[in-house]
Design a protein around this motif. Structure first.
Motif, PDB file in Angstrom:
ATOM      1  N   SER A 235       5.978   4.623  -9.128  1.00 42.00           N
ATOM      2  CA  SER A 235       4.734   4.536  -9.939  1.00 42.00           C
ATOM      3  C   SER A 235       4.419   5.909 -10.818  1.00 42.00           C
ATOM      4  CB  SER A 235       3.494   4.122  -9.085  1.00 42.00           C
ATOM      5  OG  SER A 235       3.366   5.113  -8.110  1.00 42.00           O
TER       6      SER A 235
ATOM      7  N   ARG B  35      -3.199  -0.037 -15.615  1.00 41.14           N
ATOM      8  CA  ARG B  35      -2.087   0.348 -14.592  1.00 41.14           C
ATOM      9  C   ARG B  35      -1.820   1.916 -14.663  1.00 41.14           C
ATOM     10  NH1 ARG B  35       3.841  -2.323 -14.440  1.00 41.14           N
ATOM     11  NH2 ARG B  35       4.690  -1.314 -12.556  1.00 41.14           N
TER      12      ARG B  35
ATOM     13  N   GLY C 207      -5.165  -0.421   0.138  1.00 41.56           N
ATOM     14  CA  GLY C 207      -4.263  -1.518  -0.485  1.00 41.56           C
ATOM     15  C   GLY C 207      -3.557  -0.638  -1.666  1.00 41.56           C
ATOM     16  N   GLU C 208      -4.195  -0.075  -2.704  1.00 37.85           N
ATOM     17  CA  GLU C 208      -3.580   0.637  -3.786  1.00 37.85           C
ATOM     18  C   GLU C 208      -2.564   1.750  -3.370  1.00 37.85           C
ATOM     19  OE1 GLU C 208      -3.501   0.061  -6.987  1.00 37.85           O
ATOM     20  OE2 GLU C 208      -5.068  -1.518  -6.837  1.00 37.85           O
ATOM     21  N   TYR C 209      -2.797   2.395  -2.238  1.00 31.91           N
ATOM     22  CA  TYR C 209      -1.871   3.365  -1.647  1.00 31.91           C
ATOM     23  C   TYR C 209      -0.857   2.818  -0.842  1.00 31.91           C
ATOM     24  CZ  TYR C 209      -5.053   7.372  -2.233  1.00 31.91           C
ATOM     25  OH  TYR C 209      -5.956   8.110  -2.864  1.00 31.91           O
ATOM     26  N   LEU C 210      -1.143   1.673  -0.174  1.00 29.39           N
ATOM     27  CA  LEU C 210       0.120   0.941   0.497  1.00 29.39           C
ATOM     28  C   LEU C 210       1.217   0.332  -0.305  1.00 29.39           C
ATOM     29  CD1 LEU C 210      -1.884  -0.898   3.436  1.00 29.39           C
ATOM     30  CD2 LEU C 210      -0.195   1.147   3.558  1.00 29.39           C
ATOM     31  N   ILE C 211       0.524  -0.256  -1.583  1.00 33.03           N
ATOM     32  CA  ILE C 211       1.517  -0.813  -2.372  1.00 33.03           C
ATOM     33  C   ILE C 211       2.503   0.150  -3.073  1.00 33.03           C
ATOM     34  CG2 ILE C 211       0.075  -0.855  -4.411  1.00 33.03           C
ATOM     35  CD1 ILE C 211       0.918  -4.109  -4.963  1.00 33.03           C
ATOM     36  N   ARG C 212       2.221   1.270  -3.284  1.00 31.54           N
ATOM     37  CA  ARG C 212       2.808   2.224  -3.915  1.00 31.54           C
ATOM     38  C   ARG C 212       3.920   2.731  -2.663  1.00 31.54           C
ATOM     39  NH1 ARG C 212      -1.446   2.005  -6.816  1.00 31.54           N
ATOM     40  NH2 ARG C 212      -1.510   2.732  -8.696  1.00 31.54           N
TER      41      ARG C 212
ATOM     42  N   PHE D  65       4.968   0.856  -0.388  1.00 28.14           N
ATOM     43  CA  PHE D  65       5.773  -0.414  -0.252  1.00 28.14           C
ATOM     44  C   PHE D  65       6.950  -0.447  -1.328  1.00 28.14           C
ATOM     45  CE2 PHE D  65       6.556  -4.903  -1.434  1.00 28.14           C
ATOM     46  CZ  PHE D  65       7.185  -5.258  -0.636  1.00 28.14           C
ATOM     47  N   PHE D  66       6.600  -0.243  -2.589  1.00 25.83           N
ATOM     48  CA  PHE D  66       7.633  -0.095  -3.609  1.00 25.83           C
ATOM     49  C   PHE D  66       8.453   1.000  -3.410  1.00 25.83           C
ATOM     50  CE2 PHE D  66       4.776  -3.335  -5.652  1.00 25.83           C
ATOM     51  CZ  PHE D  66       5.691  -4.303  -5.965  1.00 25.83           C
TER      52      PHE D  66
ATOM     53  N   LYS E  74      11.440   1.111  -0.785  1.00 22.41           N
ATOM     54  CA  LYS E  74      12.433   0.036  -1.168  1.00 22.41           C
ATOM     55  C   LYS E  74      13.773   0.883  -1.757  1.00 22.41           C
ATOM     56  CE  LYS E  74       9.937  -4.289  -1.882  1.00 22.41           C
ATOM     57  NZ  LYS E  74       9.714  -5.221  -2.754  1.00 22.41           N
TER      58      LYS E  74
END
Length: 319
Positions: free
Chosen positions: A176, A214, A285-290, A292-293, A296
């Motif tokens: 991100s 975003r 959640g905003e931290y976790l989704i970053r 998460f991606f 990968k």
């Protein structure tokens, strides 16, 4: 000969402004004493932008064209261009809509020769709607207040950066990406260059409110600890409000004939704590989704075609 300067330009559905852009860039190349190579990146355009790019690069080796396999977004398109840099000295980053005047290269280059690794453009004024301008000003000032590093006010991606700054940024693996924040984080000697941002020369902006939001979120969550600390502040504040409410209720109960309305109190507490919990979950959640991606470890981009030195290379899958 290794070019002294690269100009990198991300493009997405810019067929209307493309002829004017290339005309001004070509004029700059012809009259400049610098050795300049232009890196154009097509970010998955659905119009004829990529065709025009390939046509140009096939006849003029001063233009290198990078065609991405799909639309990855403005910041990733810039990242792809930065990995293709072959300049020995510096790189100029501009947008393809000509709101970043390429002619300012000569003046910005003088600061580079004076020892500055980053010359970032500061928008003194901009010809856009009052509402949009107001949002920009509000965001930049809020980000400067809460960011863990000094991110200059009213500065975008438009800049001239040294090759060593480019090399450091290319080693930063963020998924991100917020390049103007990364540019500030790198450090080195930096200076602002003030200019008046003109209006878009042709076509319509591809940066919708959703894309801007975003980008703003990436800036906030990538370069500030404030959101996660805000949860603690919110928790302490709500607990304090609840304790105060409880004490006031007890005082009224024992000092008068006041009987608390249980239903009202319950509704108040449910709304208060429910709202706090949802806000807290959203921030986490905003931290976790970053994360998460990021874990990968997918390629940030995929290059489909590359046109360099008037030669076309297809199925370019190195990213």
């Amino acid at each position: 000969m290794i070019p002294e300067i690269n100009i990198i330009i991300p493009l997405y559905n810019e067929e209307k402004v493309f002829p004017l852009l290339i005309s001004r860039i070509t004029e700059l190349l012809n009259r400049s004493q610098l050795v300049i190579t232009v890196i154009l990146v097509d970010d998955g355009s659905s119009d004829s932008t990529s065709f025009l790019m390939k046509q140009l690069s096939s006849v003029d080796d001063r233009f290198l064209s990078v065609i991405l396999s799909r639309n990855f977004g403005h910041q990733i398109a810039l990242t792809a261009a930065l990995t293709m840099v072959n300049a020995s000295e510096a790189v100029m980053i501009i947008d393809g809509d000509l709101q970043d005047p390429p002619e300012l290269l000569q003046e910005m280059y003088l600061f580079y020769k004076d020892g500055y690794d980053v010359v970032y453009a500061v928008r003194e004024s901009r010809k856009e709607g009052a509402f949009k301008v107001g949002l920009y000003k509000l965001f930049y000032r809020m980000l400067q207040k809460i960011a863990s590093i000094d991110i200059p006010l009213d500065s975008g991606d438009f800049s001239l950066i040294s090759r060593r700054v480019v090399d450091v940024m290319n080693k930063m693996p963020e998924e991100s990406r917020y390049l103007r924040g990364m540019r500030s984080w790198v450090g080195f000697k930096q200076i602002g260059y003030k200019y008046s941002r003109p209006d878009r020369q042709a076509g319509n902006t591809q940066y919708t409110l959703r894309h801007l939001l975003r980008l703003a979120m990436n800036g906030i969550f990538n370069f500030s600890e404030f959101p996660i600390k805000f949860i603690t502040f919110l928790g302490v504040s709500t607990m304090s409000i609840s304790v105060i409410y409880f004490i006031v209720t007890l005082v009224k109960r024992f000092s008068s004939d006041y009987i608390p309305d249980g239903f009202t109190a319950i509704i108040f507490l449910i709304i208060l704590f429910g709202g706090v919990q949802l806000i807290s979950i959203g921030i986490i959640g905003e931290y976790l989704i970053r994360v998460f991606f990021q874990v990968k470890k997918r390629p940030l981009f995929i290059i489909k075609e590359l046109i360099v030195d008037k030669k076309e290379i297809k199925n370019w899958d190195i990213s």
